[in-house]
Design a protein around this motif. Structure first.
Motif, short mmCIF file in Angstrom:
data_model
loop_
_atom_site.label_atom_id
_atom_site.label_comp_id
_atom_site.label_asym_id
_atom_site.label_seq_id
_atom_site.Cartn_x
_atom_site.Cartn_y
_atom_site.Cartn_z
N GLU A 120 0.80 -1.45 -0.20
CA GLU A 120 -0.01 -0.22 0.19
C GLU A 120 0.71 1.12 0.44
O GLU A 120 0.23 2.36 -0.83
CB GLU A 120 -1.04 0.46 0.83
CG GLU A 120 -2.35 -0.89 0.78
CD GLU A 120 -2.78 -0.92 2.00
OE1 GLU A 120 -2.33 -0.76 3.21
OE2 GLU A 120 -3.84 -2.10 1.98
N ARG A 121 1.95 1.37 1.34
CA ARG A 121 3.11 2.65 0.54
C ARG A 121 4.12 2.54 -0.75
O ARG A 121 3.50 3.80 -1.06
CB ARG A 121 3.72 2.27 1.90
CG ARG A 121 3.66 2.33 2.77
CD ARG A 121 5.30 2.36 4.31
NE ARG A 121 4.21 1.88 5.22
CZ ARG A 121 4.85 0.49 5.63
NH1 ARG A 121 5.71 0.30 5.00
NH2 ARG A 121 3.89 0.31 6.72
N ILE A 122 4.07 1.72 -1.37
CA ILE A 122 4.46 1.78 -2.69
C ILE A 122 3.18 2.09 -3.37
O ILE A 122 3.66 2.69 -4.28
CB ILE A 122 4.97 0.62 -3.41
CG1 ILE A 122 6.04 -0.39 -2.64
CG2 ILE A 122 4.95 0.67 -4.49
CD1 ILE A 122 7.09 -1.71 -2.38
N ASN A 123 1.86 2.29 -3.49
CA ASN A 123 0.91 2.22 -4.53
C ASN A 123 0.30 3.38 -3.87
O ASN A 123 0.74 4.34 -4.96
CB ASN A 123 -0.19 1.34 -3.78
CG ASN A 123 -0.85 1.48 -5.21
OD1 ASN A 123 -1.22 2.40 -6.13
ND2 ASN A 123 -2.82 1.27 -5.11
N SER A 124 0.69 4.31 -3.16
CA SER A 124 0.80 5.27 -2.53
C SER A 124 1.69 6.59 -3.04
O SER A 124 0.99 7.07 -3.14
CB SER A 124 0.00 6.05 -0.84
OG SER A 124 1.13 5.90 0.03
N ALA A 125 3.09 5.73 -3.17
CA ALA A 125 3.90 6.72 -3.54
C ALA A 125 3.48 6.92 -4.81
O ALA A 125 4.06 8.05 -5.54
CB ALA A 125 5.12 6.03 -2.90
N ARG A 126 3.05 5.97 -5.57
CA ARG A 126 3.22 6.07 -6.76
C ARG A 126 1.65 6.43 -7.25
O ARG A 126 2.45 7.74 -8.19
CB ARG A 126 2.75 4.48 -7.72
CG ARG A 126 2.87 3.89 -9.56
CD ARG A 126 2.78 3.23 -9.57
NE ARG A 126 3.88 2.04 -9.34
CZ ARG A 126 3.78 1.13 -9.06
NH1 ARG A 126 2.86 -0.26 -9.02
NH2 ARG A 126 5.04 -0.10 -8.64
N PRO A 160 4.41 13.19 -9.25
CA PRO A 160 5.12 13.84 -9.80
C PRO A 160 3.89 13.63 -11.30
O PRO A 160 5.44 12.37 -12.00
CB PRO A 160 6.58 14.71 -10.23
CG PRO A 160 7.01 13.54 -9.21
CD PRO A 160 6.64 12.89 -8.84
N LYS A 161 4.15 13.84 -12.46
CA LYS A 161 3.55 13.72 -13.69
C LYS A 161 4.46 14.12 -14.84
O LYS A 161 5.65 14.78 -14.54
CB LYS A 161 2.06 14.23 -14.53
CG LYS A 161 0.81 14.57 -13.53
CD LYS A 161 -0.48 15.03 -14.11
CE LYS A 161 -1.01 15.08 -12.74
NZ LYS A 161 -2.30 13.37 -13.04
N SER A 162 4.28 12.71 -15.26
CA SER A 162 5.81 13.35 -16.89
C SER A 162 5.82 14.37 -16.90
O SER A 162 7.29 15.21 -17.52
CB SER A 162 5.95 11.62 -17.34
OG SER A 162 4.93 11.87 -18.17
N ASN A 163 4.68 15.22 -17.73
CA ASN A 163 5.02 16.26 -18.49
C ASN A 163 5.43 17.51 -17.42
O ASN A 163 5.91 18.54 -17.93
CB ASN A 163 3.58 16.39 -18.91
CG ASN A 163 2.00 17.03 -18.14
OD1 ASN A 163 2.39 16.62 -16.89
ND2 ASN A 163 1.40 16.57 -18.89
#
Length: 134
Positions: free
Chosen positions: A112-118, A122-125
């Motif tokens: 869940e921590r990994i998922n929330s960090a993902r 920031p957006k790539s653009n």
């Protein structure tokens, strides 16, 4: 308790495993006798072993019976993952399941921590390239 009674107890509590009760081991200590019954239960899917559960019942003269249980994951040579113990077979299996539940909870929290960090990345653009400034 003999091997047949031990097998009956195992099948009653864990019917989803195919049980093999091993030859009883008799170790005589200098002070007291000790009798150990050991059984291995397996679950398979086709030719793949999906789980191995081993249970030991130890009885020393003058002391209460002691059960130990351990479980391994996929494959015949998989290492033992978790251990449980208790004065009854049910207690040992409950302790083993509790250990597995604790680990599952820990892994779920990390996922869940990994998922929330993902999700908060920031957006790539919005990331400016270092080369675009030159």
């Amino acid at each position: 308790m003999n091997s047949a009674e031990f097998r009956k107890e195992l099948v009653k509590l864990m019917p989803g495993y195919k049980w093999k009760v091993h030859q009883p081991e008799r170790c005589i200590d200098a002070i007291a006798g000790r009798k150990v019954l050991k059984a291995t239960g397996t679950q398979s899917s086709g030719f793949n072993r999906t789980s191995t559960l081993q249970v030991e019942r130890e009885c020393r003269s003058g002391e209460p019976v002691f059960y130990g249980a351990k479980i391994a994951d996929y494959g015949r040579g998989a290492p033992w993952s978790f251990f449980g113990h208790g004065n009854t077979l049910a207690q040992a299996l409950r302790d083993l399941q509790r250990q597995c539940d604790i680990e599952a909870s820990r892994c779920k929290a990390m996922a869940e921590r990994i998922n929330s960090a993902r999700a908060t990345a920031p957006k790539s653009n919005s990331i400016k390239s270092v080369r675009s400034n030159t």
